[in-house]
Scaffold this motif. Structure first.
Motif, PDB file in Angstrom:
ATOM      1  N   HIS A  21      42.340  43.724  30.502  1.00 33.09           N
ATOM      2  CA  HIS A  21      42.876  42.567  31.247  1.00 33.09           C
ATOM      3  C   HIS A  21      44.292  42.276  30.753  1.00 33.09           C
ATOM      4  O   HIS A  21      44.487  41.746  29.661  1.00 33.09           O
ATOM      5  CB  HIS A  21      41.949  41.346  31.042  1.00 33.09           C
ATOM      6  CG  HIS A  21      42.348  40.142  31.839  1.00 33.09           C
ATOM      7  ND1 HIS A  21      41.451  39.138  32.160  1.00 33.09           N
ATOM      8  CD2 HIS A  21      43.530  39.756  32.377  1.00 33.09           C
ATOM      9  CE1 HIS A  21      42.073  38.199  32.857  1.00 33.09           C
ATOM     10  NE2 HIS A  21      43.343  38.550  32.992  1.00 33.09           N
ATOM     11  N   HIS A  54      48.735  41.739  32.261  1.00 29.99           N
ATOM     12  CA  HIS A  54      49.636  41.464  33.400  1.00 29.99           C
ATOM     13  C   HIS A  54      50.959  42.151  33.124  1.00 29.99           C
ATOM     14  O   HIS A  54      51.739  41.692  32.300  1.00 29.99           O
ATOM     15  CB  HIS A  54      49.776  39.954  33.605  1.00 29.99           C
ATOM     16  CG  HIS A  54      48.479  39.330  34.020  1.00 29.99           C
ATOM     17  ND1 HIS A  54      48.021  39.399  35.309  1.00 29.99           N
ATOM     18  CD2 HIS A  54      47.517  38.714  33.301  1.00 29.99           C
ATOM     19  CE1 HIS A  54      46.830  38.823  35.387  1.00 29.99           C
ATOM     20  NE2 HIS A  54      46.494  38.398  34.175  1.00 29.99           N
ATOM     21  N   LYS A  91      40.254  41.881  42.014  1.00 29.16           N
ATOM     22  CA  LYS A  91      40.301  40.714  41.132  1.00 29.16           C
ATOM     23  C   LYS A  91      40.249  39.430  41.946  1.00 29.16           C
ATOM     24  O   LYS A  91      40.858  39.327  42.994  1.00 29.16           O
ATOM     25  CB  LYS A  91      41.605  40.734  40.305  1.00 29.16           C
ATOM     26  CG  LYS A  91      41.839  39.499  39.416  1.00 29.16           C
ATOM     27  CD  LYS A  91      41.029  39.542  38.141  1.00 29.16           C
ATOM     28  CE  LYS A  91      41.106  38.241  37.337  1.00 29.16           C
ATOM     29  NZ  LYS A  91      42.388  37.997  36.692  1.00 29.16           N
ATOM     30  N   ASP A 150      44.315  39.709  27.992  1.00 29.69           N
ATOM     31  CA  ASP A 150      44.939  38.910  29.069  1.00 29.69           C
ATOM     32  C   ASP A 150      46.378  38.570  28.675  1.00 29.69           C
ATOM     33  O   ASP A 150      46.829  37.438  28.816  1.00 29.69           O
ATOM     34  CB  ASP A 150      44.128  37.650  29.387  1.00 29.69           C
ATOM     35  CG  ASP A 150      44.670  36.881  30.592  1.00 29.69           C
ATOM     36  OD1 ASP A 150      45.456  37.455  31.374  1.00 29.69           O
ATOM     37  OD2 ASP A 150      44.324  35.695  30.754  1.00 29.69           O
TER      38      ASP A 150
END
Ligand SMILES: [Zn+2]
Length: 377
Positions: free
Chosen positions: A62, A64, A163, A279
């Motif tokens: 996870h 970005h 997602k 994340d």
């Protein structure tokens, strides 16, 4: 003859239940041999790593990493090199409307391997910064099953699932409905859904029964409200049932989704996460997230064993994205992505996302990263 030998380290490869001193021989970008005492004369290059641990490079389920084009993106190559992560799975930064840019400008140009869960929202997470946020599914008209399926079918190598951020800030009051839309798209692609939990609606008790074998619940160890413990500290039955069905329980630390208190209660009850992910995004890279090894260090100090932590950041996430046996392992014939780490003992302070500070005595630090058989410098 090996191109490179990693010599004298303590090899931890949970995929083969190995935890002992061994040498790793690499040839043509692959793991060619894993055994005791490979002679230096057999290698063009030798790296002595006595006193260090040698593991498969980390797989962060996870993240970005659509740097520059989404406000929450970070630079995967820069982060990967210094943190020992060679596979980043982007969790919904892009939707069908902007995936192409991610594919051409980031995925294809990066040294690290990047895969993606495609957001069911057409623009993806388009508005997420320190001072400015707007949920990608506040208006449900931004969801498009048809467009997501089209892009998922066009880029099957990159897109590993769908997602959905099912929380008030991202989906307003449409959380459960949007999970059904994500499910439709995922089903057509034959891939799993990754669901984020946050401030309700919907509640985690509403979300969990909708998840099937292979789907992923991320932010699983978040704090109140909407967390996986009952008021008496016991795990909610819906989570135990989800695990029995084969739902993947992921950490997804981030800036608002990891609680020491909850993690401690979970580990005490023997309920370990299947996957430990960071994340990581622009708002957490300077703390409290920092990188995946920091999240691993927290889990170690909370009571998980080193082998469990490595399994949850190598073999297990590799399996979730369909790359088991290729990455996240040191078995012969697999891609030579290898992480060398040191285990530091001392006093270290850690922060969660719910205002708690924890003093720890162990920290896992990246020393050297090998990617595709090459020492990454
Ligand atoms: Zn995220």
């Amino acid at each position: 003859m090996f191109d490179l030998v990693i010599k004298g380290g303590e090899v931890i490869d949970p995929s083969q239940n190995i935890h002992e001193k061994m040498d790793v021989g690499i040839a043509q970008g692959k793991i060619a041999s894993l055994r005791k005492n490979i002679r230096s004369e057999e290698a063009r290059e030798v790296r002595e790593v006595a006193g260090k641990i040698v593991v498969p490079s980390l797989v962060d389920l996870h993240t970005h990493v659509y740097w520059g084009d989404t406000s929450l993106g970070v630079d995967a190559d820069e982060l990967g090199m210094r943190s020992g992560v060679t596979t980043f799975v982007d969790a919904g930064s892009t939707g069908a409307g902007n995936f192409l840019g991610f594919q051409k400008h980031v995925i294809e140009l990066s040294t690290v391997r990047i895969l993606a869960f495609l957001n069911i929202s057409y623009p993806g997470i388009f508005c997420f910064s320190q001072n400015f946020r707007f949920g990608e599914l506040i208006n449900l008209e931004l969801a498009s099953v048809e467009e997501a399926v089209k892009i998922g079918q066009t880029y099957p190598q990159s897109i590993v699932g769908i997602k959905i951020r099912a929380s008030m800030d991202a989906s307003g009051t449409h959380g459960v409905t949007s999970i059904h839309l994500a499910r439709q798209a995922a089903e057509e692609l034959g891939k799993p859904v990754m669901v984020h939990i946050g401030s309700p609606p919907p509640t985690v008790e509403e979300i969990l029964p909708l998840l099937r074998k292979g789907d992923i619940l991320t932010h699983s160890f978040r704090g109140m409200p909407n967390y996986v413990l009952q008021s008496n500290g016991q795990i909610i039955p819906e989570l135990r049932e989800a695990r029995r069905r084969g739902v993947i329980i992921d950490i997804g630390h981030g800036v608002g989704s990891f609680s020491f208190k909850v993690a401690k209660r979970m580990i005490e009850q023997g309920f370990l996460p299947d996957t430990i992910s960071s994340d990581i995004h622009a708002l957490g890279i300077n703390g409290p997230t920092f990188d995946l090894p920091t999240t691993l260090s927290k889990m170690l100090n909370l009571g998980m064993s080193l082998d469990e932590v490595i399994r949850a950041s190598t073999q297990n996430p590799a399996k979730v994205i369909g790359l088991e046996g290729k990455i996240g392992t040191l078995q012969e014939g697999s891609i030579a992505d290898i992480g060398v780490f040191e285990i530091k003992r001392g006093t270290f302070m850690f922060n969660d996302c719910f205002g708690e500070e924890m003093e720890g005595n162990i920290k896992i630090n990246p020393i050297l990263t090998i990617i595709g058989g090459q020492v990454w410098t």
